[in-house]
Structures are given as C-alpha cells and as structure tokens.
Enzyme design. Structure first.
Site, PDB file in Angstrom:
ATOM      1  N   ILE A  17       1.997  -8.866  -4.965  1.00  0.00           N
ATOM      2  CA  ILE A  17       3.248  -8.907  -5.732  1.00  0.00           C
ATOM      3  C   ILE A  17       4.219  -9.974  -5.206  1.00  0.00           C
ATOM      4  O   ILE A  17       5.059 -10.471  -5.955  1.00  0.00           O
ATOM      5  CB  ILE A  17       3.903  -7.502  -5.769  1.00  0.00           C
ATOM      6  CG1 ILE A  17       4.855  -7.383  -6.963  1.00  0.00           C
ATOM      7  CG2 ILE A  17       4.593  -7.169  -4.456  1.00  0.00           C
ATOM      8  CD1 ILE A  17       5.263  -5.970  -7.283  1.00  0.00           C
ATOM      9  N   GLY A  38       3.065  -1.932   4.534  1.00  0.00           N
ATOM     10  CA  GLY A  38       2.677  -1.999   3.123  1.00  0.00           C
ATOM     11  C   GLY A  38       3.407  -3.088   2.357  1.00  0.00           C
ATOM     12  O   GLY A  38       3.707  -4.169   2.881  1.00  0.00           O
ATOM     13  N   VAL A  39       3.739  -2.771   1.136  1.00  0.00           N
ATOM     14  CA  VAL A  39       4.345  -3.769   0.256  1.00  0.00           C
ATOM     15  C   VAL A  39       5.747  -4.148   0.747  1.00  0.00           C
ATOM     16  O   VAL A  39       6.180  -5.303   0.593  1.00  0.00           O
ATOM     17  CB  VAL A  39       4.312  -3.269  -1.212  1.00  0.00           C
ATOM     18  CG1 VAL A  39       5.287  -2.146  -1.463  1.00  0.00           C
ATOM     19  CG2 VAL A  39       4.527  -4.410  -2.183  1.00  0.00           C
ATOM     20  N   ASP A  40       6.439  -3.199   1.358  1.00  0.00           N
ATOM     21  CA  ASP A  40       7.787  -3.429   1.888  1.00  0.00           C
ATOM     22  C   ASP A  40       7.750  -4.550   2.941  1.00  0.00           C
ATOM     23  O   ASP A  40       8.517  -5.533   2.870  1.00  0.00           O
ATOM     24  CB  ASP A  40       8.268  -2.113   2.500  1.00  0.00           C
ATOM     25  CG  ASP A  40       9.757  -2.047   2.734  1.00  0.00           C
ATOM     26  OD1 ASP A  40      10.422  -3.065   2.538  1.00  0.00           O
ATOM     27  OD2 ASP A  40      10.245  -0.972   3.121  1.00  0.00           O
ATOM     28  N   GLY A 125       0.647   4.423  -1.316  1.00  0.00           N
ATOM     29  CA  GLY A 125       0.123   3.971  -0.025  1.00  0.00           C
ATOM     30  C   GLY A 125       0.477   4.993   1.048  1.00  0.00           C
ATOM     31  O   GLY A 125      -0.021   6.120   1.038  1.00  0.00           O
ATOM     32  N   TYR A 127       2.930   6.856   1.340  1.00  0.00           N
ATOM     33  CA  TYR A 127       3.531   8.091   0.824  1.00  0.00           C
ATOM     34  C   TYR A 127       2.515   9.013   0.158  1.00  0.00           C
ATOM     35  O   TYR A 127       2.861  10.117  -0.266  1.00  0.00           O
ATOM     36  CB  TYR A 127       4.709   7.782  -0.100  1.00  0.00           C
ATOM     37  CG  TYR A 127       5.991   7.429   0.644  1.00  0.00           C
ATOM     38  CD1 TYR A 127       6.001   7.292   2.032  1.00  0.00           C
ATOM     39  CD2 TYR A 127       7.190   7.250  -0.036  1.00  0.00           C
ATOM     40  CE1 TYR A 127       7.167   6.978   2.720  1.00  0.00           C
ATOM     41  CE2 TYR A 127       8.366   6.939   0.638  1.00  0.00           C
ATOM     42  CZ  TYR A 127       8.359   6.802   2.015  1.00  0.00           C
ATOM     43  OH  TYR A 127       9.517   6.496   2.679  1.00  0.00           O
TER      44      TYR A 127
HETATM   45  P1  ADP Z   1       4.618   3.776  -0.349  1.00  0.00           P
HETATM   46  O1  ADP Z   1       5.292   4.103   0.961  1.00  0.00           O
HETATM   47  O2  ADP Z   1       5.573   3.864  -1.522  1.00  0.00           O
HETATM   48  O3  ADP Z   1       3.352   4.550  -0.544  1.00  0.00           O
HETATM   49  P2  ADP Z   1       3.083   1.359   0.361  1.00  0.00           P
HETATM   50  O4  ADP Z   1       3.588  -0.011   0.552  1.00  0.00           O
HETATM   51  O5  ADP Z   1       2.467   2.050   1.540  1.00  0.00           O
HETATM   52  O6  ADP Z   1       4.310   2.206  -0.251  1.00  0.00           O
HETATM   53  O7  ADP Z   1       2.025   1.380  -0.804  1.00  0.00           O
HETATM   54  C1  ADP Z   1       2.343   1.272  -2.181  1.00  0.00           C
HETATM   55  C2  ADP Z   1       1.262   0.483  -2.870  1.00  0.00           C
HETATM   56  O8  ADP Z   1       1.486  -0.918  -2.655  1.00  0.00           O
HETATM   57  C3  ADP Z   1      -0.153   0.761  -2.384  1.00  0.00           C
HETATM   58  O9  ADP Z   1      -0.971   0.956  -3.520  1.00  0.00           O
HETATM   59  C4  ADP Z   1      -0.542  -0.528  -1.642  1.00  0.00           C
HETATM   60  O10 ADP Z   1      -1.931  -0.802  -1.778  1.00  0.00           O
HETATM   61  C5  ADP Z   1       0.257  -1.545  -2.407  1.00  0.00           C
HETATM   62  N1  ADP Z   1       0.533  -2.841  -1.738  1.00  0.00           N
HETATM   63  C6  ADP Z   1       0.550  -3.140  -0.427  1.00  0.00           C
HETATM   64  N2  ADP Z   1       0.840  -4.453  -0.263  1.00  0.00           N
HETATM   65  C7  ADP Z   1       1.015  -4.982  -1.506  1.00  0.00           C
HETATM   66  C8  ADP Z   1       1.297  -6.290  -2.019  1.00  0.00           C
HETATM   67  N3  ADP Z   1       1.502  -7.336  -1.210  1.00  0.00           N
HETATM   68  N4  ADP Z   1       1.366  -6.455  -3.375  1.00  0.00           N
HETATM   69  C9  ADP Z   1       1.183  -5.409  -4.211  1.00  0.00           C
HETATM   70  N5  ADP Z   1       0.917  -4.151  -3.788  1.00  0.00           N
HETATM   71  C10 ADP Z   1       0.824  -3.954  -2.455  1.00  0.00           C
END
Ligand code: ADP
Length: 189
Positions: A17, A38-40, A125, A127
């Site tokens: 993303i 993760g995505v954060d 992810g 959560y």
């Molecule tokens: P949460 O704490 O809301 O579960 P996470 O970041 O652990 O957040 O995961 C949410 C989703 O984002 C997961 O499906 C993970 O595979 C996905 N994710 C992780 N990195 C990226 C990225 N760079 N781009 C898009 N999705 C991502």
C-alpha cells in the site's frame, strides 16, 4: 477484480500500500498512533518522520474512529489512520467496530473531497480478525457507502499476500452474486 457501484469502482489488488498513488492511503494504526509493525511500520518508514510528528500532535484515536495526516514522502497526499478492533472471540463488538473503522475513513475522505482511497485489510494481521469475515465487512461497508455517496470515484483494497487477495476476491464474488440475484443494476467486470 473490480466492481462498479453507480459512478464508483472498487478494485482488489495484490501489493504494498505504501506504493499507491491514490489521494489517500489508510493506515491500520493503534489507538496511541504510536507506530508499530505491519502496515503501520511500513507506512511510517516509507512516509518519513513528518507523519509521526503529526500523529503526536493529534495524540490518539479511539478504536473505530479515524484521523488524517499528510502523506509525507509518500505518493499519496494523505494518510488516514484508523484503529480497527483487536479480535477476541467475536462477542466484543468487533464487527461493529471494524465496520466503523472503514466508515469513518470513507467519511473523512468525502469531507476532504478525495477522489480515491486505498485500504489495507484492517485488523487482519496482529489484531487477529478472521480474514473472511473481515473481508466481508470491508467490502459490504464500502458498497453500502458508495450506494449513497458518489464523490469517491475509486476505492482500492491493497492486499499484501496471495491468501488475503484470494479471500477478498471470493467474498467480493459472493457479494456480486447476491447483488445480481437481488436485481441491483450494477455494472460488473
Ligand atoms: P492490524 O494490527 O490492524 O491487524 P497489521 O498491520 O498487523 O494491522 O495487518 C493488517 C493487514 O495489513 C494484514 O493483512 C497485513 O498482511 C497487511 N500489510 C502489512 N504490510 C502491508 C503493506 N505494506 N501493504 C498492504 N498491506 C500490508
């Protein structure tokens, strides 16, 4: 895979993303807006420290709500930070909170006159939200929103791995089938 709702399109895509060129990308943040894995983590790494400075000024975000910052060094102009629920056993209001997280992002996008927004699979992810139900909620919430708001032209779900992409695709197929059987006049691709 795509679904057209009135003047808007929902697109499912496999990828990272942080590389999206939509007006806004959504961050699956935590309630302290403190950054994390993760995505954060990926968004803050790619966007640079300016985003975290803005998050610190905002201070926090309750579960199911959303806040907006600039996109820093990202191609996207804005980051919408939302906090999805941590999945426990499905009886702790998780579905309502996940729906609310998506909805509040869409409302912020409308308020800011954004034309395109990209979502990750919020809460699926760290959560621990079960993927099929999370996908269903994500897709149904955006479809409901687009049927009464036409200002957002494009909503993308950027799925990070093949499995999430497949589950989102299956759930979107099911929703398309039920729209067809209810005679809703949308254009499908
Ligand atoms: P949460 O704490 O809301 O579960 P996470 O970041 O652990 O957040 O995961 C949410 C989703 O984002 C997961 O499906 C993970 O595979 C996905 N994710 C992780 N990195 C990226 C990225 N760079 N781009 C898009 N999705 C991502």
């Amino acid at each position: 895979m795509e679904l057209t709702i009135k003047a808007s399109t929902i697109i499912l895509t496999l990828g990272d993303i942080t590389r999206e060129t939509t007006d806004a990308i959504v961050n699956a943040a935590n309630s302290r807006l403190a950054g994390g894995g993760g995505v954060d983590g990926a968004i803050h790494r790619a966007g640079g420290p300016g985003i975290m400075q803005e998050c610190r000024k905002i201070g926090g975000c309750p579960t199911g709500q959303a806040v907006i910052t600039t996109g820093g060094n990202l191609k996207a102009k804005y980051v919408i930070h939302t906090v999805g629920p941590r999945y426990q056993d499905g009886t702790r209001n998780e579905a309502t909170l996940l729906r609310s997280a998506y909805l509040e992002c869409l409302r912020l996008a409308s308020k800011k006159h954004l034309r395109s927004i990209a979502f990750p699979a919020i809460s699926t992810g760290a959560y621990g939200y079960p993927l099929p139900e999370a996908a269903r909620i994500a897709l149904q919430t955006t479809i409901d929103y687009l049927s009464s708001h036409q200002e957002i032209a494009q909503i993308k779900f950027v799925l990070y791995n093949q499995h999430s992409f497949e589950v989102f695709t299956e759930e979107l197929e099911k929703i398309k089938d039920s729209l067809v059987s209810h005679g809703v006049g949308n254009t499908f691709h």
